[in-house]
Motif scaffolding. Structure first.
Motif, PDB file in Angstrom:
ATOM      1  N   VAL A  13       2.423  -4.554  -5.210  1.00 54.69           N
ATOM      2  CA  VAL A  13       1.201  -5.042  -4.569  1.00 54.69           C
ATOM      3  C   VAL A  13       1.441  -5.244  -3.069  1.00 54.69           C
ATOM      4  CG1 VAL A  13      -0.428  -6.970  -4.456  1.00 54.69           C
ATOM      5  CG2 VAL A  13       0.255  -6.056  -6.659  1.00 54.69           C
ATOM      6  N   GLY A  14       2.587  -5.784  -2.721  1.00 55.02           N
ATOM      7  CA  GLY A  14       2.917  -6.014  -1.316  1.00 55.02           C
ATOM      8  C   GLY A  14       2.965  -4.730  -0.511  1.00 55.02           C
ATOM      9  N   ALA A  15       3.508  -3.682  -1.102  1.00 49.38           N
ATOM     10  CA  ALA A  15       3.587  -2.391  -0.408  1.00 49.38           C
ATOM     11  C   ALA A  15       2.191  -1.851  -0.124  1.00 49.38           C
ATOM     12  CB  ALA A  15       4.379  -1.387  -1.249  1.00 49.38           C
ATOM     13  N   TYR A  16       1.301  -1.974  -1.087  1.00 50.08           N
ATOM     14  CA  TYR A  16      -0.061  -1.490  -0.883  1.00 50.08           C
ATOM     15  C   TYR A  16      -0.791  -2.352   0.142  1.00 50.08           C
ATOM     16  CZ  TYR A  16      -4.839  -0.072  -1.563  1.00 50.08           C
ATOM     17  OH  TYR A  16      -6.119   0.370  -1.340  1.00 50.08           O
ATOM     18  N   GLU A  17      -0.654  -3.659   0.023  1.00 53.00           N
ATOM     19  CA  GLU A  17      -1.361  -4.574   0.924  1.00 53.00           C
ATOM     20  C   GLU A  17      -0.844  -4.518   2.357  1.00 53.00           C
ATOM     21  OE1 GLU A  17      -1.129  -8.322  -1.126  1.00 53.00           O
ATOM     22  OE2 GLU A  17      -3.027  -7.943  -2.166  1.00 53.00           O
ATOM     23  N   ALA A  18       0.403  -4.058   2.527  1.00 52.85           N
ATOM     24  CA  ALA A  18       0.958  -3.926   3.876  1.00 52.85           C
ATOM     25  C   ALA A  18       0.181  -2.875   4.672  1.00 52.85           C
ATOM     26  CB  ALA A  18       2.440  -3.572   3.805  1.00 52.85           C
ATOM     27  N   GLY A  19      -0.515  -2.015   3.955  1.00 53.57           N
ATOM     28  CA  GLY A  19      -1.411  -1.062   4.590  1.00 53.57           C
ATOM     29  C   GLY A  19      -0.803   0.299   4.852  1.00 53.57           C
ATOM     30  N   ASN A  20      -1.693   1.230   5.143  1.00 53.40           N
ATOM     31  CA  ASN A  20      -1.328   2.576   5.541  1.00 53.40           C
ATOM     32  C   ASN A  20      -0.573   3.363   4.471  1.00 53.40           C
ATOM     33  OD1 ASN A  20      -1.704   4.545   7.442  1.00 53.40           O
ATOM     34  ND2 ASN A  20       0.173   4.081   8.569  1.00 53.40           N
ATOM     35  N   ILE A  21      -0.825   3.049   3.197  1.00 53.93           N
ATOM     36  CA  ILE A  21      -0.208   3.804   2.096  1.00 53.93           C
ATOM     37  C   ILE A  21      -1.205   3.839   0.940  1.00 53.93           C
ATOM     38  CG2 ILE A  21       1.005   1.787   1.143  1.00 53.93           C
ATOM     39  CD1 ILE A  21       3.328   3.733   0.431  1.00 53.93           C
ATOM     40  N   SER A  22      -1.296   4.981   0.310  1.00 60.43           N
ATOM     41  CA  SER A  22      -2.255   5.146  -0.781  1.00 60.43           C
ATOM     42  C   SER A  22      -1.700   4.598  -2.095  1.00 60.43           C
ATOM     43  CB  SER A  22      -2.591   6.628  -0.957  1.00 60.43           C
ATOM     44  OG  SER A  22      -1.464   7.331  -1.451  1.00 60.43           O
ATOM     45  N   ILE A  23      -2.604   4.372  -3.021  1.00 62.17           N
ATOM     46  CA  ILE A  23      -2.206   3.927  -4.357  1.00 62.17           C
ATOM     47  C   ILE A  23      -1.275   4.960  -4.988  1.00 62.17           C
ATOM     48  CG2 ILE A  23      -3.063   3.558  -6.716  1.00 62.17           C
ATOM     49  CD1 ILE A  23      -5.498   2.160  -5.460  1.00 62.17           C
ATOM     50  N   ARG A  24      -1.602   6.223  -4.811  1.00 62.62           N
ATOM     51  CA  ARG A  24      -0.783   7.303  -5.377  1.00 62.62           C
ATOM     52  C   ARG A  24       0.642   7.276  -4.819  1.00 62.62           C
ATOM     53  NH1 ARG A  24      -2.948  12.671  -7.265  1.00 62.62           N
ATOM     54  NH2 ARG A  24      -4.806  11.428  -7.052  1.00 62.62           N
ATOM     55  N   LYS A  25       0.772   7.039  -3.507  1.00 62.92           N
ATOM     56  CA  LYS A  25       2.103   6.995  -2.892  1.00 62.92           C
ATOM     57  C   LYS A  25       2.878   5.767  -3.331  1.00 62.92           C
ATOM     58  CE  LYS A  25       1.086   9.862   1.091  1.00 62.92           C
ATOM     59  NZ  LYS A  25       0.969   9.951   2.547  1.00 62.92           N
ATOM     60  N   VAL A  26       2.194   4.638  -3.497  1.00 63.40           N
ATOM     61  CA  VAL A  26       2.858   3.425  -3.996  1.00 63.40           C
ATOM     62  C   VAL A  26       3.375   3.682  -5.407  1.00 63.40           C
ATOM     63  CG1 VAL A  26       2.513   1.022  -4.699  1.00 63.40           C
ATOM     64  CG2 VAL A  26       1.545   1.819  -2.549  1.00 63.40           C
TER      65      VAL A  26
END
Length: 62
Positions: A13-26
């Motif tokens: 969740v933190g990686a996604y919320e940090a921004g600039n990255i898609s759900i698919r990449k996370v």
């Protein structure tokens, strides 16, 4: 959904919320399914937490 550690869930969740990255990449980064990431984000939005849900159901009577 497979049981993951709370630490891993927080990182996802933190990686996604940090921004600039898609759900698919996370999902690819943490080797989980796209639906797992989507479910975590939905759960955090609706319930305010990513703690695993309590298991329910199942009849253990023999």
């Amino acid at each position: 959904m497979k049981a993951y550690s709370v630490d891993l869930l927080q990182k996802i969740v933190g990686a996604y919320e940090a921004g600039n990255i898609s759900i698919r990449k996370v999902a690819k980064l943490f080797q989980v399914s796209k639906s797992t990431v989507q479910g975590l984000l939905k759960q955090k939005k609706e319930k305010g937490t990513i703690a695993p849900r309590t298991a329910t159901g199942g009849n253990l009577a023999s």
